[in-house]
Design a protein around this motif. Sequence first.
Motif, PDB file in Angstrom:
ATOM      1  N   ARG A  41       0.858  -1.187   0.000  1.00 48.06           N
ATOM      2  CA  ARG A  41       0.000   0.000   0.000  1.00 48.06           C
ATOM      3  C   ARG A  41       0.893   1.236   0.000  1.00 48.06           C
ATOM      4  O   ARG A  41       1.942   1.250   0.644  1.00 48.06           O
ATOM      5  CB  ARG A  41      -0.929   0.025   1.222  1.00 48.06           C
ATOM      6  CG  ARG A  41      -1.946  -1.110   1.247  1.00 48.06           C
ATOM      7  CD  ARG A  41      -2.920  -0.964   2.416  1.00 48.06           C
ATOM      8  NE  ARG A  41      -3.925  -2.036   2.421  1.00 48.06           N
ATOM      9  CZ  ARG A  41      -3.819  -3.148   3.139  1.00 48.06           C
ATOM     10  NH1 ARG A  41      -2.766  -3.328   3.938  1.00 48.06           N
ATOM     11  NH2 ARG A  41      -4.747  -4.074   3.077  1.00 48.06           N
ATOM     12  N   LYS A  43       0.639   5.769  -0.038  1.00 45.92           N
ATOM     13  CA  LYS A  43      -0.264   6.877   0.241  1.00 45.92           C
ATOM     14  C   LYS A  43      -0.027   8.035  -0.724  1.00 45.92           C
ATOM     15  O   LYS A  43       1.111   8.444  -0.954  1.00 45.92           O
ATOM     16  CB  LYS A  43      -0.057   7.355   1.680  1.00 45.92           C
ATOM     17  CG  LYS A  43      -1.114   8.346   2.175  1.00 45.92           C
ATOM     18  CD  LYS A  43      -0.853   8.716   3.624  1.00 45.92           C
ATOM     19  CE  LYS A  43      -1.897   9.706   4.131  1.00 45.92           C
ATOM     20  NZ  LYS A  43      -1.582  10.182   5.493  1.00 45.92           N
ATOM     21  N   ARG A  44      -1.096   8.539  -1.303  1.00 47.51           N
ATOM     22  CA  ARG A  44      -1.055   9.714  -2.160  1.00 47.51           C
ATOM     23  C   ARG A  44      -2.286  10.569  -1.915  1.00 47.51           C
ATOM     24  O   ARG A  44      -3.401  10.041  -1.856  1.00 47.51           O
ATOM     25  CB  ARG A  44      -1.023   9.303  -3.644  1.00 47.51           C
ATOM     26  CG  ARG A  44       0.330   8.836  -4.118  1.00 47.51           C
ATOM     27  CD  ARG A  44       1.336   9.996  -4.147  1.00 47.51           C
ATOM     28  NE  ARG A  44       2.706   9.522  -4.076  1.00 47.51           N
ATOM     29  CZ  ARG A  44       3.391   9.067  -5.107  1.00 47.51           C
ATOM     30  NH1 ARG A  44       2.836   9.028  -6.303  1.00 47.51           N
ATOM     31  NH2 ARG A  44       4.620   8.659  -4.948  1.00 47.51           N
ATOM     32  N   GLY A  46      -3.344  11.922   0.705  1.00 44.29           N
ATOM     33  CA  GLY A  46      -4.026  11.615   1.957  1.00 44.29           C
ATOM     34  C   GLY A  46      -4.741  10.288   1.986  1.00 44.29           C
ATOM     35  O   GLY A  46      -5.388   9.958   2.981  1.00 44.29           O
ATOM     36  N   VAL A  47      -4.632   9.477   0.907  1.00 50.69           N
ATOM     37  CA  VAL A  47      -5.360   8.212   0.816  1.00 50.69           C
ATOM     38  C   VAL A  47      -4.380   7.086   0.501  1.00 50.69           C
ATOM     39  O   VAL A  47      -3.495   7.240  -0.352  1.00 50.69           O
ATOM     40  CB  VAL A  47      -6.448   8.273  -0.279  1.00 50.69           C
ATOM     41  CG1 VAL A  47      -7.162   6.932  -0.402  1.00 50.69           C
ATOM     42  CG2 VAL A  47      -7.435   9.395   0.022  1.00 50.69           C
ATOM     43  N   PHE A  48      -4.539   5.948   1.176  1.00 50.80           N
ATOM     44  CA  PHE A  48      -3.730   4.781   0.870  1.00 50.80           C
ATOM     45  C   PHE A  48      -4.326   4.038  -0.331  1.00 50.80           C
ATOM     46  O   PHE A  48      -5.532   3.799  -0.391  1.00 50.80           O
ATOM     47  CB  PHE A  48      -3.648   3.825   2.064  1.00 50.80           C
ATOM     48  CG  PHE A  48      -2.538   4.156   3.019  1.00 50.80           C
ATOM     49  CD1 PHE A  48      -1.222   3.827   2.710  1.00 50.80           C
ATOM     50  CD2 PHE A  48      -2.806   4.800   4.209  1.00 50.80           C
ATOM     51  CE1 PHE A  48      -0.192   4.135   3.580  1.00 50.80           C
ATOM     52  CE2 PHE A  48      -1.784   5.114   5.088  1.00 50.80           C
ATOM     53  CZ  PHE A  48      -0.471   4.781   4.772  1.00 50.80           C
ATOM     54  N   HIS A  49      -3.462   3.692  -1.275  1.00 49.85           N
ATOM     55  CA  HIS A  49      -3.854   2.923  -2.450  1.00 49.85           C
ATOM     56  C   HIS A  49      -3.209   1.537  -2.377  1.00 49.85           C
ATOM     57  O   HIS A  49      -2.059   1.408  -1.950  1.00 49.85           O
ATOM     58  CB  HIS A  49      -3.404   3.628  -3.731  1.00 49.85           C
ATOM     59  CG  HIS A  49      -3.940   5.023  -3.870  1.00 49.85           C
ATOM     60  ND1 HIS A  49      -5.140   5.305  -4.488  1.00 49.85           N
ATOM     61  CD2 HIS A  49      -3.444   6.219  -3.451  1.00 49.85           C
ATOM     62  CE1 HIS A  49      -5.355   6.609  -4.464  1.00 49.85           C
ATOM     63  NE2 HIS A  49      -4.345   7.188  -3.828  1.00 49.85           N
ATOM     64  N   GLU A  50      -3.950   0.523  -2.808  1.00 56.39           N
ATOM     65  CA  GLU A  50      -3.443  -0.850  -2.770  1.00 56.39           C
ATOM     66  C   GLU A  50      -2.974  -1.300  -4.146  1.00 56.39           C
ATOM     67  O   GLU A  50      -3.529  -0.899  -5.167  1.00 56.39           O
ATOM     68  CB  GLU A  50      -4.532  -1.816  -2.297  1.00 56.39           C
ATOM     69  CG  GLU A  50      -4.967  -1.639  -0.862  1.00 56.39           C
ATOM     70  CD  GLU A  50      -6.009  -2.673  -0.449  1.00 56.39           C
ATOM     71  OE1 GLU A  50      -6.501  -3.411  -1.346  1.00 56.39           O
ATOM     72  OE2 GLU A  50      -6.328  -2.753   0.741  1.00 56.39           O
ATOM     73  N   HIS A 272       3.871  -0.606   3.829  1.00 55.28           N
ATOM     74  CA  HIS A 272       3.053   0.597   3.688  1.00 55.28           C
ATOM     75  C   HIS A 272       3.992   1.790   3.531  1.00 55.28           C
ATOM     76  O   HIS A 272       4.805   2.059   4.422  1.00 55.28           O
ATOM     77  CB  HIS A 272       2.152   0.798   4.901  1.00 55.28           C
ATOM     78  CG  HIS A 272       1.056  -0.223   5.012  1.00 55.28           C
ATOM     79  ND1 HIS A 272       1.307  -1.551   5.292  1.00 55.28           N
ATOM     80  CD2 HIS A 272      -0.290  -0.110   4.860  1.00 55.28           C
ATOM     81  CE1 HIS A 272       0.159  -2.214   5.323  1.00 55.28           C
ATOM     82  NE2 HIS A 272      -0.820  -1.363   5.065  1.00 55.28           N
ATOM     83  N   GLU A 275       3.417   9.215   2.509  1.00 55.53           N
ATOM     84  CA  GLU A 275       3.611  10.331   1.575  1.00 55.53           C
ATOM     85  C   GLU A 275       4.980  10.953   1.801  1.00 55.53           C
ATOM     86  O   GLU A 275       5.597  10.766   2.854  1.00 55.53           O
ATOM     87  CB  GLU A 275       2.512  11.374   1.778  1.00 55.53           C
ATOM     88  CG  GLU A 275       1.135  10.850   1.415  1.00 55.53           C
ATOM     89  CD  GLU A 275       0.129  11.956   1.162  1.00 55.53           C
ATOM     90  OE1 GLU A 275       0.103  12.468   0.036  1.00 55.53           O
ATOM     91  OE2 GLU A 275      -0.620  12.290   2.086  1.00 55.53           O
ATOM     92  N   GLU A 286      -1.315   5.817  11.450  1.00 56.35           N
ATOM     93  CA  GLU A 286      -2.299   5.472  10.427  1.00 56.35           C
ATOM     94  C   GLU A 286      -2.292   3.991  10.089  1.00 56.35           C
ATOM     95  O   GLU A 286      -3.344   3.385   9.873  1.00 56.35           O
ATOM     96  CB  GLU A 286      -2.027   6.277   9.155  1.00 56.35           C
ATOM     97  CG  GLU A 286      -2.277   7.766   9.304  1.00 56.35           C
ATOM     98  CD  GLU A 286      -1.926   8.538   8.042  1.00 56.35           C
ATOM     99  OE1 GLU A 286      -2.344   9.702   7.947  1.00 56.35           O
ATOM    100  OE2 GLU A 286      -1.253   7.978   7.165  1.00 56.35           O
TER     101      GLU A 286
END
Length: 649
Positions: A41, A43-44, A46-50, A272, A275, A286
Amino acid sequence: MNLTGSSIEAARAALGQVARSTVRQLLIERARDEPEAVALRFKRGGVFHELSWTGYLARIRTAAAGLLELGVAPGDRVAIMGDACIEYLLADVAALYIGAMPCGIYPTSSPEEVAYVLELSGARVFVAEDQEHLDRLLAAEAARNRPLVDRIVVVDGRALFLYADDRILEFAALEAAAREKPARLEEVERHGERVSPDSPAAIIFTSGTTGLPKAAYRSQSADIVGFGYAFFEALPELRAIPHRVVSHLPLAHGMERAMTIYVPLLASVVPHIGEPNQPLPALMNEVRPTYVMGVPRTWEKVMAHVHVGVEMASGLSRRLFALATEIGRRRVNGIWKTGQRRANLLTELAYWPLWLTMIWPALHKLGLTYTRGGFTGGAPTPPLVHETIQAWGIPLRDLFGTTETGCVGAQIARWPAPGDAIVPVSCREVRAAADGELCIRGTGAVTGYWTDDKATAALFDADGFVQTGDIAACDADGAFRIVDRKKDILITSGGKNIAPATIENALRASPYISEVIVFGDSRKFITALIELDFENVAHWARQQQIPYTGVTSLTANDRVGELIGREIARLNQQLARVEQVKSFRILPKELIPEDGDTTPTRKIKRAHAYKLFGHLVEEMYAEDRRMAMPTGALNAGSSGEHGRAHSTR
């Protein structure tokens, strides 16, 4: 291949298959066997992407096609500079996929260090995380008055309008162009099929504490074993269940390569990536990692962060937290003495209610309440830090490895005591040379130093053992304890051999001390240069209503000198009398890797520190002749721009 949940016997039985694998083969296996499982995962915005294993493999192939489009061929070196980010990871693994050699550059490296790495490695392509790293490259080229690479790829391209250089393109554009050329993707697979376990893998630069960094390289098989399998065998909690981990060190660092690239190829360990510039406490809060890897400074910062938070609480809360920590210390000391997994019933009954009400909330703010275990490596960990982390309920093991050997082994108890022996993994053979130097042989070791045959020859002994440069005490069964770096041992004028790491580790346990550099070779006693932990000392100063304008004013403040003096006097009690620091100076500045004060990994160059601050060292020895006092007393020396000197003799 996924060895999560395997017994130690099953893991060892898989070693042969692991050693016959390439990075590409393991990636394809994971995508075939667990196509929708989460690989990582990031983060970009403010959101984590899988990324699933299928998606991860697809993006690696695309990045590899982009590298081929830039002219990269198998065996070529690809330099990558920046903090951990998804694009760094893709470029790195993509190079391995087609048989090229990624070459990480620490984000704190100066232009001179960038030029050194590029000239030594002969890299043709440079991948920069952002404008700062691009500027370091261009400054290096300006100093050399010539281009150092053919093409430049930049991840964060928001400021590229400022540059008129045809070599530069964005990483996103690289991927987009590759997707439009199916022939390149076919070429990726043709090159990948030719990569063997013996093909060269990444170049990892040594710290360079005693000279210029060396470019260590090994085969793909050795990388997978040394930075993947060996970690998996050495750390039982890591292989027991699936884990979430945070990627927080640069991928130029061997430990981060292990936890972000190689261990996930063999187990259900999901990295994980935060940013850019996201502080580690915020990232951990987080992610809620279930397993934590860190260098000693990571754990020191965790301990300091908790202590600062507790200091802001009410008096009752502070006393209860101190009680919980003290009972936690009694608990782990009891476990160390008995070798059991738990302390006696009364201690356990007293500890856990206090842990739940006092320690759990403090750990929760850092995201550590789900942590099943952790390890520390890369340098010795202060015993007080090791004890305190365990007192707070986190099993912490020391792991030993080097750039040249990968992971060698770790402490085997679930709750090991500081100083417990390191037990080597099954693929490592360990022995001590006549002078006590630790020597290691086995699968996963380095091939040599890139373009440096002389240094490569000096690295190995006559039997093919890697000579680590560490002095160790070895048991008959191969278990060992590190004493210090061979070149760092101090011999006082009284003939006493002293390991400076023992002293420096003890003093770094203070939340107010960031770094310690001790001196005493051919001297009558030990002195130290102290770097303040600015954040924690500044917080203390505000509580004490002490005015300051910055680092320099804090270092010159009398009460700050007294604070550090009390800390050293307290921590001196853990040391033998001959090891105790008799006088110290607070450095008037923070040590900055970019300025050459430390290595990029913040390891101290003792000789370089003396060149910078030798006048402070000499002042201490000259001053101390006039300041002898009973043990435990503090006496202020001369003040001024360099802070305070104190004597505790």
